[in-house]
Design an enzyme around this catalytic site. Structure first.
Site, PDB file in Angstrom:
ATOM      1  N   ASN A   1     -13.010  -2.936   2.278  1.00  0.00           N
ATOM      2  CA  ASN A   1     -14.008  -1.874   2.334  1.00  0.00           C
ATOM      3  C   ASN A   1     -14.969  -1.995   1.148  1.00  0.00           C
ATOM      4  O   ASN A   1     -14.529  -2.083   0.003  1.00  0.00           O
ATOM      5  CB  ASN A   1     -13.315  -0.505   2.294  1.00  0.00           C
ATOM      6  CG  ASN A   1     -12.498  -0.252   3.547  1.00  0.00           C
ATOM      7  OD1 ASN A   1     -12.970  -0.480   4.654  1.00  0.00           O
ATOM      8  ND2 ASN A   1     -11.261   0.205   3.383  1.00  0.00           N
TER       9      ASN A   1
ATOM     10  N   HIS B   1      -7.013  -5.621   2.220  1.00  0.00           N
ATOM     11  CA  HIS B   1      -5.857  -5.082   2.925  1.00  0.00           C
ATOM     12  C   HIS B   1      -5.361  -6.184   3.853  1.00  0.00           C
ATOM     13  O   HIS B   1      -6.150  -6.738   4.629  1.00  0.00           O
ATOM     14  CB  HIS B   1      -6.247  -3.884   3.798  1.00  0.00           C
ATOM     15  CG  HIS B   1      -6.774  -2.705   3.044  1.00  0.00           C
ATOM     16  ND1 HIS B   1      -6.048  -1.554   2.850  1.00  0.00           N
ATOM     17  CD2 HIS B   1      -7.972  -2.488   2.443  1.00  0.00           C
ATOM     18  CE1 HIS B   1      -6.775  -0.672   2.168  1.00  0.00           C
ATOM     19  NE2 HIS B   1      -7.948  -1.208   1.919  1.00  0.00           N
TER      20      HIS B   1
ATOM     21  N   HIS C   1     -10.408  -5.396  -3.324  1.00  0.00           N
ATOM     22  CA  HIS C   1      -9.086  -5.671  -2.754  1.00  0.00           C
ATOM     23  C   HIS C   1      -9.214  -5.995  -1.275  1.00  0.00           C
ATOM     24  O   HIS C   1     -10.142  -5.564  -0.607  1.00  0.00           O
ATOM     25  CB  HIS C   1      -8.139  -4.484  -2.934  1.00  0.00           C
ATOM     26  CG  HIS C   1      -8.694  -3.180  -2.456  1.00  0.00           C
ATOM     27  ND1 HIS C   1      -9.597  -2.443  -3.199  1.00  0.00           N
ATOM     28  CD2 HIS C   1      -8.492  -2.471  -1.315  1.00  0.00           C
ATOM     29  CE1 HIS C   1      -9.915  -1.331  -2.538  1.00  0.00           C
ATOM     30  NE2 HIS C   1      -9.272  -1.331  -1.378  1.00  0.00           N
TER      31      HIS C   1
ATOM     32  N   GLU D   1     -12.106   3.604  -1.445  1.00  0.00           N
ATOM     33  CA  GLU D   1     -11.459   4.622  -2.291  1.00  0.00           C
ATOM     34  C   GLU D   1     -11.283   4.112  -3.723  1.00  0.00           C
ATOM     35  O   GLU D   1     -11.495   4.853  -4.680  1.00  0.00           O
ATOM     36  CB  GLU D   1     -10.091   4.933  -1.662  1.00  0.00           C
ATOM     37  CG  GLU D   1      -9.292   6.032  -2.279  1.00  0.00           C
ATOM     38  CD  GLU D   1      -7.890   6.098  -1.663  1.00  0.00           C
ATOM     39  OE1 GLU D   1      -6.944   6.338  -2.417  1.00  0.00           O
ATOM     40  OE2 GLU D   1      -7.752   5.882  -0.437  1.00  0.00           O
ATOM     41  N   VAL D   2     -10.867   2.866  -3.849  1.00  0.00           N
ATOM     42  CA  VAL D   2     -10.568   2.316  -5.173  1.00  0.00           C
ATOM     43  C   VAL D   2     -11.607   1.243  -5.524  1.00  0.00           C
ATOM     44  O   VAL D   2     -11.720   0.232  -4.821  1.00  0.00           O
ATOM     45  CB  VAL D   2      -9.142   1.713  -5.203  1.00  0.00           C
ATOM     46  CG1 VAL D   2      -8.833   1.185  -6.596  1.00  0.00           C
ATOM     47  CG2 VAL D   2      -8.109   2.753  -4.776  1.00  0.00           C
TER      48      VAL D   2
ATOM     49  N   ASP E   1       0.848  -1.190   0.000  1.00  0.00           N
ATOM     50  CA  ASP E   1       0.000   0.000   0.000  1.00  0.00           C
ATOM     51  C   ASP E   1       0.889   1.247   0.000  1.00  0.00           C
ATOM     52  O   ASP E   1       1.880   1.320   0.725  1.00  0.00           O
ATOM     53  CB  ASP E   1      -0.916   0.004   1.235  1.00  0.00           C
ATOM     54  CG  ASP E   1      -2.061   0.994   1.102  1.00  0.00           C
ATOM     55  OD1 ASP E   1      -3.222   0.546   1.015  1.00  0.00           O
ATOM     56  OD2 ASP E   1      -1.792   2.218   1.091  1.00  0.00           O
ATOM     57  N   ILE E   2       0.513   2.245  -0.791  1.00  0.00           N
ATOM     58  CA  ILE E   2       1.314   3.463  -0.923  1.00  0.00           C
ATOM     59  C   ILE E   2       1.277   4.307   0.356  1.00  0.00           C
ATOM     60  O   ILE E   2       2.166   5.123   0.591  1.00  0.00           O
ATOM     61  CB  ILE E   2       0.810   4.274  -2.150  1.00  0.00           C
ATOM     62  CG1 ILE E   2       1.902   5.182  -2.692  1.00  0.00           C
ATOM     63  CG2 ILE E   2      -0.456   5.051  -1.837  1.00  0.00           C
ATOM     64  CD1 ILE E   2       1.563   5.783  -4.061  1.00  0.00           C
TER      65      ILE E   2
HETATM   66  P1  5GP Z   1      -9.804   1.420   0.070  1.00  0.00           P
HETATM   67  O1  5GP Z   1     -10.218   2.620   0.860  1.00  0.00           O
HETATM   68  O2  5GP Z   1     -10.336   1.483  -1.350  1.00  0.00           O
HETATM   69  O3  5GP Z   1     -10.121   0.141   0.770  1.00  0.00           O
HETATM   70  O4  5GP Z   1      -8.234   1.458   0.025  1.00  0.00           O
HETATM   71  C1  5GP Z   1      -7.472   1.849  -1.073  1.00  0.00           C
HETATM   72  C2  5GP Z   1      -6.025   1.759  -0.678  1.00  0.00           C
HETATM   73  O5  5GP Z   1      -5.240   1.933  -1.838  1.00  0.00           O
HETATM   74  C3  5GP Z   1      -5.566   2.845   0.319  1.00  0.00           C
HETATM   75  O6  5GP Z   1      -5.044   2.224   1.484  1.00  0.00           O
HETATM   76  C4  5GP Z   1      -4.500   3.629  -0.450  1.00  0.00           C
HETATM   77  O7  5GP Z   1      -3.408   4.023   0.357  1.00  0.00           O
HETATM   78  C5  5GP Z   1      -4.083   2.662  -1.526  1.00  0.00           C
HETATM   79  N1  5GP Z   1      -3.648   3.295  -2.766  1.00  0.00           N
HETATM   80  C6  5GP Z   1      -4.272   4.303  -3.427  1.00  0.00           C
HETATM   81  N2  5GP Z   1      -3.599   4.611  -4.553  1.00  0.00           N
HETATM   82  C7  5GP Z   1      -2.531   3.772  -4.601  1.00  0.00           C
HETATM   83  C8  5GP Z   1      -1.457   3.616  -5.537  1.00  0.00           C
HETATM   84  O8  5GP Z   1      -1.365   4.300  -6.551  1.00  0.00           O
HETATM   85  N3  5GP Z   1      -0.548   2.651  -5.247  1.00  0.00           N
HETATM   86  C9  5GP Z   1      -0.634   1.866  -4.133  1.00  0.00           C
HETATM   87  N4  5GP Z   1       0.327   0.956  -3.954  1.00  0.00           N
HETATM   88  N5  5GP Z   1      -1.627   1.983  -3.248  1.00  0.00           N
HETATM   89  C10 5GP Z   1      -2.568   2.936  -3.465  1.00  0.00           C
END
Ligand code: 5GP
Length: 120
Positions: free
Chosen positions: A92, A107, A105, A100-101, A34-35
């Site tokens: 999520n 975590h 996925h 967010e994405v 994760d970034i």
């Molecule tokens: P969500 O809220 O969708 O469950 O989590 C998305 C995750 O993707 C976040 O923890 C965020 O830090 C990670 N993320 C967002 N953009 C990028 C990216 O470009 N590269 C990587 N490696 N992680 C990302």
């Protein structure tokens, strides 16, 4: 329900349009760091097929693929040395979870004591 948006960041990572720090990859899944990590170890495991969220995944994917996916999450936890020390998986789905994405996925988080689950 909205359809899969292939302009999302993880779709771009899968197409190698955006780099990632890879942990593991095979024909079915990709795992990368994760970034913006929230723990010493924080990786994301994603299927290579198009699902918007956990709900989309478990309600539309073939049972064999769902089983395979979660077995690979466990395999990665082992590869990262997290079995003895413990780990947490989070997925999520949707607005209240602040997904967010919009590519399903998991975590996978560990490497230190994570405390209890907090949301406020
Ligand atoms: P969500 O809220 O969708 O469950 O989590 C998305 C995750 O993707 C976040 O923890 C965020 O830090 C990670 N993320 C967002 N953009 C990028 C990216 O470009 N590269 C990587 N490696 N992680 C990302």
């Amino acid at each position: 329900m909205t359809k899969y948006d292939n302009s999302n960041i993880f779709a771009k990572i899968l197409r190698s349009e955006i780099p990632c720090k890879k942990v593991y990859e095979d024909d079915d899944i990709l795992c990368f760091y994760d970034i913006n990590p929230i723990a010493d170890t924080h990786v994301l495991v994603i299927p290579k097929r198009e699902y918007r969220s956990f709900d989309d995944f478990v309600t539309t994917a073939e049972p064999e693929y769902i089983s395979l996916f979660f077995n690979k999450v466990a395999m990665i936890a082992k590869k990262l040395g997290l079995i003895e020390s413990g780990y947490r998986i989070i997925s999520n789905h949707g607005l209240n979870a602040n997904q967010e994405v919009p590519h399903f996925h998991v975590h996978l988080i560990g490497g230190e004591n994570l405390g209890g689950i907090k949301y406020k």
